[in-house]
Scaffold this motif. Structure first.
Motif, PDB file in Angstrom:
ATOM      1  N   UNK A   1      51.783 -28.281   7.787  1.00 14.61           N
ATOM      2  CA  UNK A   1      50.915 -29.065   8.665  1.00 14.61           C
ATOM      3  C   UNK A   1      49.901 -29.861   7.848  1.00 14.61           C
ATOM      4  N   UNK A   2      49.272 -29.219   6.868  1.00 13.16           N
ATOM      5  CA  UNK A   2      48.292 -29.927   6.048  1.00 13.16           C
ATOM      6  C   UNK A   2      48.943 -31.066   5.269  1.00 13.16           C
ATOM      7  N   UNK A   3      50.141 -30.845   4.800  1.00 11.30           N
ATOM      8  CA  UNK A   3      50.847 -31.924   4.102  1.00 11.30           C
ATOM      9  C   UNK A   3      51.146 -33.077   5.067  1.00 11.30           C
ATOM     10  N   UNK A   4      51.536 -32.754   6.294  1.00 13.09           N
ATOM     11  CA  UNK A   4      51.805 -33.787   7.301  1.00 13.09           C
ATOM     12  C   UNK A   4      50.527 -34.574   7.622  1.00 13.09           C
ATOM     13  N   UNK A   5      49.406 -33.873   7.692  1.00  8.93           N
ATOM     14  CA  UNK A   5      48.126 -34.541   7.938  1.00  8.93           C
ATOM     15  C   UNK A   5      47.790 -35.487   6.785  1.00  8.93           C
ATOM     16  N   UNK A   6      47.951 -35.016   5.564  1.00  5.87           N
ATOM     17  CA  UNK A   6      47.678 -35.868   4.398  1.00  5.87           C
ATOM     18  C   UNK A   6      48.599 -37.082   4.368  1.00  5.87           C
ATOM     19  N   UNK A   7      49.859 -36.874   4.705  1.00  7.08           N
ATOM     20  CA  UNK A   7      50.795 -38.000   4.750  1.00  7.08           C
ATOM     21  C   UNK A   7      50.369 -39.027   5.807  1.00  7.08           C
ATOM     22  N   UNK A   8      49.867 -38.531   6.935  1.00  6.09           N
ATOM     23  CA  UNK A   8      49.391 -39.432   7.985  1.00  6.09           C
ATOM     24  C   UNK A   8      48.178 -40.213   7.496  1.00  6.09           C
ATOM     25  N   UNK A   9      47.285 -39.545   6.798  1.00  2.77           N
ATOM     26  CA  UNK A   9      46.095 -40.220   6.262  1.00  2.77           C
ATOM     27  C   UNK A   9      46.478 -41.285   5.236  1.00  2.77           C
ATOM     28  N   UNK A  10      47.558 -41.037   4.511  1.00  2.00           N
ATOM     29  CA  UNK A  10      48.046 -42.013   3.533  1.00  2.00           C
ATOM     30  C   UNK A  10      48.807 -43.161   4.200  1.00  2.00           C
ATOM     31  N   UNK A  11      49.105 -43.007   5.478  1.00  4.59           N
ATOM     32  CA  UNK A  11      49.823 -44.057   6.204  1.00  4.59           C
ATOM     33  C   UNK A  11      51.334 -44.020   6.015  1.00  4.59           C
ATOM     34  N   UNK A  12      51.847 -42.881   5.549  1.00  2.54           N
ATOM     35  CA  UNK A  12      53.289 -42.786   5.356  1.00  2.54           C
ATOM     36  C   UNK A  12      53.986 -42.718   6.711  1.00  2.54           C
ATOM     37  N   UNK A  13      54.866 -43.628   6.949  1.00  2.72           N
ATOM     38  CA  UNK A  13      55.638 -43.607   8.198  1.00  2.72           C
ATOM     39  C   UNK A  13      56.882 -44.459   8.032  1.00  2.72           C
ATOM     40  N   UNK A  14      57.839 -44.174   8.849  1.00  5.28           N
ATOM     41  CA  UNK A  14      59.068 -44.961   8.879  1.00  5.28           C
ATOM     42  C   UNK A  14      58.821 -46.146   9.798  1.00  5.28           C
ATOM     43  N   UNK A  15      59.020 -47.316   9.282  1.00  3.75           N
ATOM     44  CA  UNK A  15      58.853 -48.511  10.102  1.00  3.75           C
ATOM     45  C   UNK A  15      60.126 -48.728  10.915  1.00  3.75           C
ATOM     46  N   UNK A  16      59.967 -49.133  12.169  1.00  6.71           N
ATOM     47  CA  UNK A  16      61.165 -49.383  12.987  1.00  6.71           C
ATOM     48  C   UNK A  16      62.044 -50.445  12.346  1.00  6.71           C
ATOM     49  N   UNK A  17      63.333 -50.211  12.400  1.00  7.66           N
ATOM     50  CA  UNK A  17      64.268 -51.180  11.846  1.00  7.66           C
ATOM     51  C   UNK A  17      64.392 -52.347  12.797  1.00  7.66           C
ATOM     52  N   UNK A  18      64.351 -53.511  12.231  1.00  6.18           N
ATOM     53  CA  UNK A  18      64.544 -54.697  13.055  1.00  6.18           C
ATOM     54  C   UNK A  18      66.043 -54.865  13.262  1.00  6.18           C
ATOM     55  N   UNK A  19      66.423 -54.874  14.524  1.00  8.79           N
ATOM     56  CA  UNK A  19      67.837 -55.004  14.831  1.00  8.79           C
ATOM     57  C   UNK A  19      68.232 -56.471  14.783  1.00  8.79           C
ATOM     58  N   UNK A  20      69.407 -56.704  14.232  1.00  6.36           N
ATOM     59  CA  UNK A  20      69.905 -58.068  14.173  1.00  6.36           C
ATOM     60  C   UNK A  20      70.293 -58.545  15.559  1.00  6.36           C
ATOM     61  N   UNK A  21      70.123 -59.833  15.753  1.00  8.79           N
ATOM     62  CA  UNK A  21      70.518 -60.435  17.019  1.00  8.79           C
ATOM     63  C   UNK A  21      72.040 -60.367  17.116  1.00  8.79           C
ATOM     64  N   UNK A  22      72.560 -59.844  18.227  1.00  6.27           N
ATOM     65  CA  UNK A  22      74.014 -59.807  18.372  1.00  6.27           C
ATOM     66  C   UNK A  22      74.574 -61.226  18.435  1.00  6.27           C
ATOM     67  N   UNK A  23      75.819 -61.355  18.052  1.00 10.06           N
ATOM     68  CA  UNK A  23      76.471 -62.662  18.114  1.00 10.06           C
ATOM     69  C   UNK A  23      77.628 -62.584  19.088  1.00 10.06           C
ATOM     70  N   UNK A  24      77.924 -63.706  19.669  1.00  7.32           N
ATOM     71  CA  UNK A  24      79.030 -63.792  20.610  1.00  7.32           C
ATOM     72  C   UNK A  24      79.686 -65.156  20.454  1.00  7.32           C
TER      73      UNK A  24
END
Length: 193
Positions: free
Chosen positions: A107-130
């Protein structure tokens, strides 16, 4: 005396004592308890850090950005490899499996990671083609102009609607249905909003 509200994650009554024990550990930290999606979620500056819940065969603590934890005890799992990038679960089947010092370390490590701003950024999905849809746009300048006026999000909805059809005749039928909507400037799902 008020009866305790059951969380939707708590699929059985088996884990009340175990979840209360996890809560008694978590309250020793600076995390704030809130309820999201029917489960106790613990936050730091309104950012989700971890949550707990009871399921049929286990109870768990999950770390929203658990992928960044060192996992020295090798206890974390990715519960859904196909869709989950950051979240990691630590599952238990009895209160005896909970090592308070080790849980606090994570838990403390997770808190420290949050304070450091570590996070997975959402992947930008490519526009589908048709190819089919593009041919329709290329053959009708009014339709192309109307389609281009939509936001990328709404364009994507139309494209996915067409491309999710497995048969060509279904694509044609769907196109005929959405063509007047596009020309009027009505999004595919506007009637639901």
């Amino acid at each position: 005396m008020k009866e305790k509200k059951k969380n939707i994650w708590d699929n059985s009554e088996f884990w009340n004592k175990e979840l209360d024990f996890l809560k008694s550990i978590i309250v020793k930290t600076e995390l704030i308890e809130t309820t999201k999606w029917g489960a106790p979620v613990y936050t730091l500056k309104n950012k989700n850090v971890l949550a707990i819940g009871g399921f049929k065969n286990f109870f768990t603590i999950w770390f929203y950005n658990g992928v960044f934890l060192k996992d020295v005890a090798k206890v974390l799992i990715n519960a859904n490899e196909e869709n989950t990038r950051g979240l990691r679960q630590w599952r238990f089947t009895s209160k005896d499996e909970i090592d308070e010092k080790l849980v606090l370390k994570y838990i403390y490590e997770a808190i420290e990671n949050e304070k450091k701003g570590l996070s997975i950024k959402p992947q930008k999905k490519e526009m589908p083609t048709s190819v089919f849809f593009q041919e329709q746009l290329d053959g009708n300048s009014d339709l192309k102009k109307a389609f281009d006026a939509f936001s990328p999000y709404k364009q994507k909805e139309f494209l996915e609607h067409i491309e999710s059809a497995k048969q060509e005749k279904t694509k044609i039928a769907r196109f005929e249905k959405i063509k007047p909507m596009i020309l009027k400037g009505t999004g595919l799902n506007d009637k639901y909003k």
